[in-house]
Design an enzyme around this catalytic site. Structure first.
Site, short mmCIF file in Angstrom:
data_model
loop_
_atom_site.label_atom_id
_atom_site.label_comp_id
_atom_site.label_asym_id
_atom_site.label_seq_id
_atom_site.Cartn_x
_atom_site.Cartn_y
_atom_site.Cartn_z
CE LYS A 109 -4.44 0.94 0.35
NZ LYS A 109 -5.56 0.04 0.04
N GLY A 223 -18.48 7.85 -1.30
CA GLY A 223 -17.45 8.00 -2.35
C GLY A 223 -17.65 6.93 -3.41
CB ALA A 225 -16.66 1.74 -2.16
N1 GLU Z 1 -7.32 0.17 -3.08
C1 GLU Z 1 -8.08 -1.02 -3.31
C2 GLU Z 1 -8.10 -1.90 -2.08
O1 GLU Z 1 -7.94 -1.43 -0.97
C3 GLU Z 1 -7.65 -1.74 -4.55
C4 GLU Z 1 -6.24 -2.22 -4.58
C5 GLU Z 1 -5.78 -2.75 -5.93
O2 GLU Z 1 -6.56 -2.81 -6.84
O3 GLU Z 1 -4.60 -3.08 -6.01
O4 GLU Z 1 -8.38 -3.06 -2.14
#
Ligand code: GLU
Length: 419
Positions: A109, A223, A225
């Protein structure tokens, strides 16, 4: 009740969950030692000249948590409350997420501490490009693949892709996902998190004997989602959205709120509040509403020790990452609230990201129908094994999901001879 305030530090929470799951499985402390910290944590400084000529310095991060099962994968969040602890926690949850749905990826992340709402498009582009320049050698389709997260979007992914491809002087579409369609994005990616969540909700409703037709749904956070899940539940299942909140406040109408009208209103005014035919309620009051399904769809630490006893929902579907604290988890479990845990419920995003990488590799693209059929299979299978494992161990669904994911990661580490 213990009066000591509950810790809301996201990384400590993720470590606590891990320790609890390892305890249930019966793994020893040495496994905790290796799984409780990222493999690598990178902190960068980004200095940028702003449109008005001033110089600003931002802090950015990338946490590469575990690579045993494949290249590490996870979004990039731009938020004023971003922190090292949060990025580490989110990278741990990405590791459990990719393992839970059994796609061949690890977890990572990233983030930048900033308020994108106060940046111009030009400033956003500069920030995106500099982030990639500073991290390029640590990223790549076989190493670590970023994606959007809170307050980042396909356009930002496009700048990042272009910067990376400019540095390496070759096309590399699978180095990042959540791209715009003309640059190799996948059909369905922009609503994938919500879509995946609806497959879990559909299965949970079956298990709980809830008819989704007319079911009362509350959405916390509107947002990407939140608004998509509201629209899908309303249009595909005829569920009734009775309340919605965002950072500006919350609205309620027990006869139902039109998800698209709420979205249009938010686009025009910046918030869902004061939408016609709704009454204003407090964000706290929203969580207490009598409903079938409560969907936290924004950020972490929304359901805590303080408010979890007031939750009347039968199902809590966690589209956000980390919305429920460990103390609240126990209270919800004791109160028979059925929680679909975050890294299962919101895994639709990363699963379609994985499909986007696959399509990028062989430059052949699927229809939205093909994407969602494949997503349904993966989400339903992961949901079923989570619930079954939780029942086997007489524990909550979050622990069920942890048990499955940890076993898969540990198995890969053992096969590699790491442990
Ligand atoms: N940010 C999204 C998550 O928390 C997607 C991550 C991704 O597609 O790599 O799952």
């Amino acid at each position: 009740m213990n009066d000591k305030p509950e810790s809301l530090d996201p990384f400590k929470i993720s470590q606590k969950q891990l320790a609890q799951a390892l305890d249930i499985i019966g793994y020893d402390n040495s496994i905790y030692g290796t799984l409780s910290e990222p493999e690598r944590f990178i902190e960068i400084k980004i200095t940028s000249k702003m449109d008005d000529g001033s110089i600003k310095t931002f802090r950015g991060f990338r946490s590469q948590y575990n690579s045993a099962r494949g290249p590490m994968k996870g979004g990039i969040r731009w938020h004023p409350d971003e922190s090292a602890s949060l990025v580490k926690a989110l990278s741990a949850w990405m590791t459990w997420k990719t393992a839970c749905v059994d796609i061949p990826l690890g977890g990572a992340k990233g983030g930048i501490i900033c308020d994108p709402k106060k940046l111009s498009q030009n400033e956003i582009e500069k920030l995106a490009r500099t982030y990639i320049r500073k991290l390029a050698e640590n990223l790549g389709p076989s190493t670590d693949i970023p994606a959007p997260d809170v307050y980042t979007n396909p356009q930002i992914m496009a700048y990042m892709l272009d910067e990376y491809e400019t540095i390496y002087r070759k096309h590399s579409p699978s180095m990042i996902t959540g791209k715009p369609l003309p640059l190799g994005g996948s059909a369905g990616r922009s609503i994938a998190t919500a879509k995946g969540g609806t497959f879990c909700i559909r299965e949970a409703a079956k298990d709980m004997g809830i008819d989704l037709n007319g079911a009362k749904v509350v959405i916390q956070g509107y947002g990407n989602a939140g608004h998509h899940v509201a629209r899908l539940l309303q249009n595909e299942f005829n569920s009734r959205i009775i309340a919605i909140s965002d950072t500006g406040g919350a609205i309620h109408n027990s006869n139902g709120i039109d998800a698209m009208k709420a979205y249009e209103h938010k686009k025009q005014t910046g918030s869902v509040v004061e939408l016609d035919h709704t009454e204003g309620i407090s964000n706290k009051g929203l969580l207490r509403l009598d409903c079938d399904i409560l969907i936290p769809a924004a950020i972490e630490n929304v359901i805590t020790r303080e408010n979890s006893n007031d939750i009347k929902a039968k199902i809590v579907a966690e589209l956000a990452n980390g919305p429920t604290t460990p103390k609240a988890d126990q209270i919800l479990f004791d109160n028979n609230v059925f929680v679909i845990p975050d890294f299962l419920c919101n895994a639709g995003g990363v699963t379609v990201s994985y499909f986007e990488m696959v399509q990028g590799y062989y430059r052949y693209f699927w229809t939205e129908k093909e994407v969602f059929n494949a997503l349904d299979k993966i989400m339903t299978r992961a949901y079923r094994s989570t619930v079954q494992t939780a029942q086997e161990y007489d524990t909550n669904n979050r622990m069920g999901a942890y048990i499955i994911s940890i076993r898969r990661v540990v198995e890969a580490m053992e096969l590699r001879g790491w442990i």
